[in-house]
Design a protein around this motif. Structure first.
Motif, mmCIF file in Angstrom:
data_model
loop_
_atom_site.group_PDB
_atom_site.id
_atom_site.type_symbol
_atom_site.label_atom_id
_atom_site.label_comp_id
_atom_site.label_asym_id
_atom_site.label_seq_id
_atom_site.Cartn_x
_atom_site.Cartn_y
_atom_site.Cartn_z
ATOM 1 N N ARG A 37 40.056 64.355 14.316
ATOM 2 C CA ARG A 37 38.941 65.150 14.817
ATOM 3 C C ARG A 37 37.651 64.347 14.886
ATOM 4 N N ARG A 38 37.437 63.507 13.889
ATOM 5 C CA ARG A 38 36.179 62.778 13.825
ATOM 6 C C ARG A 38 36.166 61.584 14.774
ATOM 7 N N ASN A 39 37.296 60.948 14.963
ATOM 8 C CA ASN A 39 37.362 59.756 15.806
ATOM 9 C C ASN A 39 37.960 60.057 17.172
ATOM 10 N N ALA A 40 39.270 60.247 17.200
ATOM 11 C CA ALA A 40 39.988 60.323 18.480
ATOM 12 C C ALA A 40 39.501 61.471 19.353
ATOM 13 N N GLU B 124 41.491 56.030 37.457
ATOM 14 C CA GLU B 124 42.540 55.873 36.457
ATOM 15 C C GLU B 124 42.024 56.181 35.054
ATOM 16 N N VAL B 125 40.761 55.847 34.805
ATOM 17 C CA VAL B 125 40.188 56.134 33.486
ATOM 18 C C VAL B 125 40.164 57.630 33.232
ATOM 19 N N GLU B 126 39.764 58.383 34.300
ATOM 20 C CA GLU B 126 39.723 59.843 34.166
ATOM 21 C C GLU B 126 41.108 60.405 33.855
ATOM 22 N N LYS B 127 42.131 59.891 34.557
ATOM 23 C CA LYS B 127 43.492 60.376 34.326
ATOM 24 C C LYS B 127 43.962 60.063 32.903
ATOM 25 N N GLN B 128 43.714 58.847 32.460
ATOM 26 C CA GLN B 128 44.158 58.465 31.125
ATOM 27 C C GLN B 128 43.399 59.219 30.032
ATOM 28 N N LEU B 129 42.114 59.529 30.288
ATOM 29 C CA LEU B 129 41.347 60.310 29.315
ATOM 30 C C LEU B 129 41.901 61.731 29.188
ATOM 31 N N ARG B 130 42.285 62.331 30.324
ATOM 32 C CA ARG B 130 42.872 63.661 30.267
ATOM 33 C C ARG B 130 44.184 63.641 29.482
ATOM 34 N N SER C 45 49.792 54.363 21.146
ATOM 35 C CA SER C 45 50.322 54.080 22.484
ATOM 36 C C SER C 45 49.372 54.591 23.571
ATOM 37 N N GLN C 46 48.881 55.841 23.423
ATOM 38 C CA GLN C 46 48.012 56.405 24.446
ATOM 39 C C GLN C 46 46.632 55.755 24.443
ATOM 40 N N VAL C 47 46.092 55.451 23.263
ATOM 41 C CA VAL C 47 44.786 54.793 23.202
ATOM 42 C C VAL C 47 44.852 53.425 23.869
ATOM 43 N N ASP C 48 45.949 52.727 23.681
ATOM 44 C CA ASP C 48 46.090 51.423 24.332
ATOM 45 C C ASP C 48 46.087 51.562 25.856
ATOM 46 N N LYS C 49 46.792 52.589 26.352
ATOM 47 C CA LYS C 49 46.818 52.801 27.798
ATOM 48 C C LYS C 49 45.435 53.159 28.326
ATOM 49 N N THR C 50 44.703 54.006 27.607
ATOM 50 C CA THR C 50 43.371 54.404 28.061
ATOM 51 C C THR C 50 42.397 53.235 28.027
ATOM 52 N N ASN C 51 42.456 52.444 26.968
ATOM 53 C CA ASN C 51 41.543 51.307 26.848
ATOM 54 C C ASN C 51 41.796 50.252 27.940
ATOM 55 N N GLU C 52 43.028 50.114 28.375
ATOM 56 C CA GLU C 52 43.341 49.146 29.436
ATOM 57 C C GLU C 52 42.681 49.538 30.747
ATOM 58 N N GLN D 154 35.971 51.456 20.418
ATOM 59 C CA GLN D 154 36.541 50.273 19.798
ATOM 60 C C GLN D 154 37.114 50.580 18.408
ATOM 61 N N SER D 155 36.697 51.717 17.833
ATOM 62 C CA SER D 155 37.208 52.092 16.496
ATOM 63 C C SER D 155 38.477 52.920 16.566
ATOM 64 N N LEU D 156 38.975 53.167 17.787
ATOM 65 C CA LEU D 156 40.215 53.944 17.913
ATOM 66 C C LEU D 156 41.413 53.056 17.606
ATOM 67 N N ASN D 157 41.621 52.830 16.330
ATOM 68 C CA ASN D 157 42.750 52.033 15.864
ATOM 69 C C ASN D 157 43.411 52.770 14.718
ATOM 70 N N PHE D 158 44.586 53.344 14.957
ATOM 71 C CA PHE D 158 45.242 54.214 13.989
ATOM 72 C C PHE D 158 46.263 53.431 13.175
ATOM 73 N N ASN D 159 46.268 53.708 11.881
ATOM 74 C CA ASN D 159 47.241 53.134 10.970
ATOM 75 C C ASN D 159 48.012 54.271 10.306
ATOM 76 N N ALA D 160 49.017 53.888 9.581
ATOM 77 C CA ALA D 160 49.800 54.911 8.857
ATOM 78 C C ALA D 160 48.930 55.573 7.798
ATOM 79 N N TYR D 161 48.968 56.935 7.775
ATOM 80 C CA TYR D 161 48.117 57.665 6.826
ATOM 81 C C TYR D 161 48.853 57.812 5.494
#
Length: 414
Positions: free
Chosen positions: A117-120, A143-149, A267-274, A407-414
């Motif tokens: 909620r706070r980041n992604a 493409e950015v708009e599509k990936q953001l949706r 996976s999705q954050v990587d696609k959006t950032n590209e 740039q902080s959207l980097n998820f690790n195992a919780y």
């Protein structure tokens, strides 16, 4: 001649009557009767003494046997309580360990939900809102708009999954704590029972502070059978073990869910950032609407405050009228005899008191409603101020730090 007789009579002495005289036979009969009576009473005394000895001996033997039996039953009960207590303590330890484990997983889920909620979710929403304010040719569905949706849907799905899993976890913790509560209650009851029966076991007939109960209520009010007593602890243990097994299954499920969540998000954050270009747009949420509403709320607060003051003044004014009516009624209580009549004045004063009270109650109820409404409006004012501050902060973030936050959207195992 009469005088002489009178003088003679005054000098006479009155003698007591002669005692009764008995014959020698009466004397012998009386002596024999006395002897027979004494012999009879002596035999009766001997018989009573013999019966008393027998009753005392049998009573002592019976009381000693009863005490020995009671001591044995107490010892048996103490052993039974001790065994049940050990089983409850073992189950309690396992329950506490499982609760601690679930609390650790709860922290993991809360951290995951907070991060989502706070980041992604927040960053994605800010980016979408910012891009809605593009003007001219730049307002394109790229493409950015599509990936953001797509990213937004993925994050919402992940959030929903985490929320549902967290609710299941909280419910499982609640159920385990409920089982722990009943186990603790059972343990406390058994500790009290053990202490009481152990004290009873140590008591002797020569102990100090013994007392005899003289009350009317029975000393044996117990209605629960030994089967019900045993069944309660058994059910508490079975329920706790059942919930412990459910907790272990839930923890395994959470491990799988968290791993899948991290993989999907990364996976999705990587696609959006590209596909994301360096575009930053300002965002204007409903900040202006909140500010307008905030101004209206302040106006209503002032109006309601004046209304409350007016109601309070009216209620205070009614106190003089009711005091006047009470005083008049009190003065009329001093009338005497037939003057103490329930005339028209009396009825009018009574009706006046009742009417004033009704009106005061209505005013007080209206005042309570007005005060409640004022509290609600003030609460809404505070909420609006908080929302406005949030929107101001959001605008600052969207305008200045949008790409930096991504740039902080980097998820690790919780």
């Amino acid at each position: 001649m009469n005088r002489k007789v009178h003088k003679f009579s005054s000098n006479m002495e009155i003698l007591p009557p002669l005692p009764q005289r008995f014959t020698i036979d009466d004397w012998h009969l009386n002596n024999q009767s006395r002897l027979r009576s004494c012999q009879t009473h002596c035999k009766l005394v001997e018989s009573i003494i013999e019966e008393s000895d027998r009753v005392c001996n049998s009573t002592c033997e019976l009381i000693k046997n009863n005490k020995l039996t009671s001591d044995y039953k107490l010892e048996e009960k103490l052993s039974h309580i001790k065994f049940c207590r050990e089983e409850l303590l073992r189950t309690r330890k396992e329950t506490c360990l499982e609760i601690d484990g679930l609390l650790t997983y709860k922290t993991r889920l809360i951290d995951a939900l907070s991060s989502i909620r706070r980041n992604a979710l927040l960053i994605c929403q800010k980016c979408l809102i910012a891009r809605e304010h593009r003007l001219g040719i730049d307002l394109t569905i790229d493409e950015v708009e599509k990936q953001l949706r797509i990213e937004h849907k993925v994050i919402q799905g992940v959030e929903s999954t985490v929320v549902k899993t967290l609710e299941k976890l909280k419910e499982q913790i609640r159920v385990l704590k409920s089982s722990l509560y009943f186990i603790d209650k059972d343990l406390n009851d058994k500790d009290d029972n053990y202490r009481i029966d152990r004290h009873n076991k140590l008591l002797k007939e020569t102990s100090m502070n013994l007392s005899v109960y003289h009350g009317a209520a029975p000393l044996d009010p117990s209605t629960i059978t030994i089967q019900e007593w045993e069944l309660q602890s058994h059910e508490n243990i079975l329920e706790a073990m059942k919930q412990i097994n459910s907790g272990k299954i839930l923890r395994n499920y959470i491990d799988t869910i968290l791993k899948q969540i991290v993989d999907d998000l990364n996976s999705q954050v990587d696609k959006t950032n590209e596909a994301f270009d360096k575009r930053i747009c300002e965002t204007k949420e409903i900040k202006s609407t909140f500010e307008t509403q905030h101004a209206d709320i302040i106006k209503k607060v002032n109006e309601m405050s004046k209304n409350i003051n007016r109601l309070e003044v009216m209620i205070a004014e009614k106190e003089g009228f009711i005091a006047l009516a009470h005083t008049r009624l009190g003065n009329r209580c001093k009338r005497r005899n037939l003057e103490m009549t329930r005339d028209n004045v009396e009825e009018q004063l009574v009706n006046e008191v009742a009417n004033i009270r009704d009106n005061v109650e209505k005013l007080q109820q209206t005042l309570c409603d007005a005060q409640a409404s004022l509290r609600c409006i003030l609460k809404m004012q505070i909420q609006l101020e908080e929302d406005i501050n949030v929107k101001v902060n959001t605008l600052k973030i969207d305008e200045v730090e949008c790409m930096t936050m991504r740039q902080s959207l980097n998820f690790n195992a919780y």
